[in-house]
Design an enzyme around this catalytic site. Structure first.
Site, PDB file in Angstrom:
ATOM      1  N   GLY A 248       0.624  -1.166   0.133  1.00 28.06           N
ATOM      2  CA  GLY A 248      -0.002   0.067  -0.010  1.00 28.06           C
ATOM      3  C   GLY A 248       0.674   1.298   0.161  1.00 28.06           C
ATOM      4  CE1 TYR A 334      -7.805   1.122 -10.608  1.00 28.52           C
ATOM      5  CE2 TYR A 334      -6.549   3.028 -11.072  1.00 28.52           C
ATOM      6  CZ  TYR A 334      -6.599   1.480 -10.772  1.00 28.52           C
ATOM      7  OH  TYR A 334      -5.649   0.698 -10.733  1.00 28.52           O
ATOM      8  CB  CYS A 361     -13.339   0.978 -30.982  1.00 26.06           C
ATOM      9  SG  CYS A 361     -12.558   1.118 -32.789  1.00 26.06           S
ATOM     10  CD  GLU A 362     -15.094   0.861 -25.288  1.00 25.11           C
ATOM     11  OE1 GLU A 362     -15.382   1.695 -24.809  1.00 25.11           O
ATOM     12  OE2 GLU A 362     -15.170  -0.325 -25.697  1.00 25.11           O
ATOM     13  CE1 TYR A 390      -1.234  -3.925  -8.865  1.00 24.04           C
ATOM     14  CE2 TYR A 390      -0.306  -1.815  -8.144  1.00 24.04           C
ATOM     15  CZ  TYR A 390      -0.770  -3.017  -7.753  1.00 24.04           C
ATOM     16  OH  TYR A 390      -0.386  -3.718  -6.510  1.00 24.04           O
TER      17      TYR A 390
HETATM   18  C1  LIG Z   1      -2.538  -5.210  -4.159  1.00 27.56           C
HETATM   19  C2  LIG Z   1      -1.970  -5.832  -2.774  1.00 27.56           C
HETATM   20  C3  LIG Z   1      -0.403  -5.528  -2.739  1.00 27.56           C
HETATM   21  C4  LIG Z   1       0.286  -4.606  -3.123  1.00 27.56           C
HETATM   22  O1  LIG Z   1      -0.355  -3.296  -3.092  1.00 27.56           O
HETATM   23  P1  LIG Z   1       0.805  -2.036  -3.391  1.00 27.56           P
HETATM   24  O2  LIG Z   1      -0.335  -1.078  -3.268  1.00 27.56           O
HETATM   25  O3  LIG Z   1       1.107  -2.122  -5.162  1.00 27.56           O
HETATM   26  O4  LIG Z   1       1.786  -2.204  -2.618  1.00 27.56           O
HETATM   27  C5  LIG Z   1      -0.008  -6.201  -1.364  1.00 27.56           C
HETATM   28  N1  LIG Z   1      -0.695  -7.333  -0.958  1.00 27.56           N
HETATM   29  C6  LIG Z   1      -2.034  -7.705  -1.353  1.00 27.56           C
HETATM   30  C7  LIG Z   1      -2.805  -8.755  -0.491  1.00 27.56           C
HETATM   31  C8  LIG Z   1      -2.635  -6.955  -2.209  1.00 27.56           C
HETATM   32  O5  LIG Z   1      -3.841  -7.411  -2.749  1.00 27.56           O
END
Ligand SMILES: *Cc1c(COP(=O)(O)O)cnc(C)c1O
Length: 431
Positions: A248, A334, A361-362, A390
């Site tokens: 995260g 998003y 085509c969007e 991602y």
């Molecule tokens: C998506 C995810 C991560 C990684 O998240 P980041 O924001 O890329 O660091 C780690 N653990 C789990 C279980 C996830 O779903």
């Protein structure tokens, strides 16, 4: 804003780790994912160094490979002493094919199939992070049939939603991931797991969100999880030996983003863990985290060739590139923000109010809106920054567009790590 390793040369071209993008495009064509290998490795080293110096011996960071999954990234993670987490049989297969050590792979997901679980067990995967009771029963059945003792974790909802500005401690029961603490589901799952002879519960896991710039929610998650570890001990007499607080930590996409340095986020987390354990007489668990975006995000740059320019008087200017939502779906999905620059020149008249459009085509196939570019000309190379996480992993073949190539750049050198798809690749499974 430029990400680490990027600078303009005297010829006005963008250079990535010393490589002129014009040369890269001549050799590999566009769209092209360019990954900065030095930055990936130095990010890994910052995580592994801090964790080995500040947490118990069995602690290590795991790269969340859903952010970027290919053979070469698992080889790099192995060399850097990381663990990895995977969320599908396909990611697991790729990791194993790359020679990644099975015991350092953690398997996540809210609906792992029996085939995936069996595949994981037969390959001796380090931990299965169990999401729900159905999975707990199925896993025990497969483990029993195969006469295996399987180490598991439980995915816990700590009741912290880091996505709301003033994050909240309730209302998180409504998530498809994991067991909630507050309604007793999590404790029930612990007790059931303890009755299963072929499962060994070692880990509690949580993941509170992505692109987080504040250390406080991580510290609060540690306290909630340690509190639950203490409750488990009171009710069952067992101490959980591993705490995993997920991923995260944010990355910098634009100047508006202010992610913490890796150490500045880990240090308060370590203090919180040490203090809380001491104050509450909890034996310190091994510590795991799962960074994805903060390891590979800023290391990635996508190069496109600028195509059609459509100036709609008094409305806006559309500038189209030779890729789009098939290689970067995050704006369409998003409204993700990105920094886009002209990589072919850095002086000249700046054009404002530009919308960068893809070729699908969007109408929603946009890379970014309302940006400024230096004197954009047909044939210029455009660079979209911070596309390492991602982007490739979410790429599709919509409109039968072939997936781009990926290269690694390092110390003025470059090498191919994923080939560009061919038209034949597109039809290889068609009958
Ligand atoms: C998506 C995810 C991560 C990684 O998240 P980041 O924001 O890329 O660091 C780690 N653990 C789990 C279980 C996830 O779903």
């Amino acid at each position: 804003m430029l990400t680490p390793g990027l600078e303009f040369g005297t010829n006005e071209h963008l250079f990535i780790e010393g490589c002129d993008v014009a040369e890269l495009v001549k050799e590999y064509s566009t769209p092209l994912y360019v990954m900065n290998e030095n930055l990936i490795r130095s990010n890994c080293k910052r995580y592994t160094k801090f964790i080995s110096e500040n947490f118990k011996d069995g602690s290590f960071p795991c790269f969340a490979s859903k952010a970027l999954s290919c053979l070469e990234i698992y080889r790099i993670m192995k060399e850097e002493g990381m663990g990895v987490d995977v969320v599908s049989g396909g990611e697991l297969y790729t990791a194993l094919k790359a020679g990644f050590p099975a015991d350092r792979i953690f398997f996540h997901g809210n609906n792992k199939t029996s085939d995936e679980l069996e595949f994981a067990l037969k390959n001796g995967i380090g931990r299965i992070i169990v999401d729900n009771l159905t999975e707990l029963h199925t896993l025990n059945k497969i483990a029993t049939e195969n006469n295996l003792k399987v180490k598991i974790g439980l995915r816990i909802k700590p009741g912290i939603d880091a996505h709301t500005h003033d994050y909240i401690r309730t209302g998180q029961i409504d998530s498809k991931f994991g067991f909630a603490i507050e309604n007793g589901e999590a404790m029930e799952a612990v007790k059931i797991a303890l009755t299963y002879n072929n499962l060994v519960l070692t880990q509690l896991h949580c993941h509170i969100g992505s692109q987080i710039f504040d250390k406080t929610p991580f510290c609060d998650a540690v306290k909630v999880m340690l509190g639950f570890i203490s409750d488990i001990h009171n009710e069952t007499g067992m101490w959980i030996s591993e705490l995993n607080i997920g991923g995260g930590l944010g990355a910098k996409y634009t100047d508006a983003d202010t992610p913490l340095e890796i150490e500045d986020y880990l240090a308060p987390v370590a203090d919180t863990l040490h203090n809380f354990c001491k104050e509450n007489n909890i034996p310190e668990p091994d510590f795991h985290i799962e960074p994805g975006r903060s390891i590979v995000g800023e290391a990635g740059t996508t190069l496109y060739t600028l195509g059609a320019i459509k100036d709609i008087k008094d409305v806006r200017t559309y500038i189209s590139v030779d890729g789009g939502m098939a290689d970067n779906i995050r704006y369409a999905l998003y409204n993700a923000e990105y920094t886009v620059i002209n990589a072919s020149r850095n002086t000249g008249k700046v054009m404002d109010n530009i919308t960068i459009a893809g070729k699908c085509c969007e109408s929603g196939d946009l890379i970014q809106e309302g940006i400024s570019l230096v004197n954009p000309q047909v044939g210029d190379i455009l660079a979209v920054l911070t596309t390492g996480a991602y982007n490739y992993s979410m790429a599709s073949n919509y409109n039968r567009i072939t997936k781009p190539a990926m290269i690694m750049v390092k110390d003025n050198t470059h090498r191919l790590v994923i080939k560009r798809e061919s038209y034949d690749d597109l039809i290889k499974n068609d009958i």
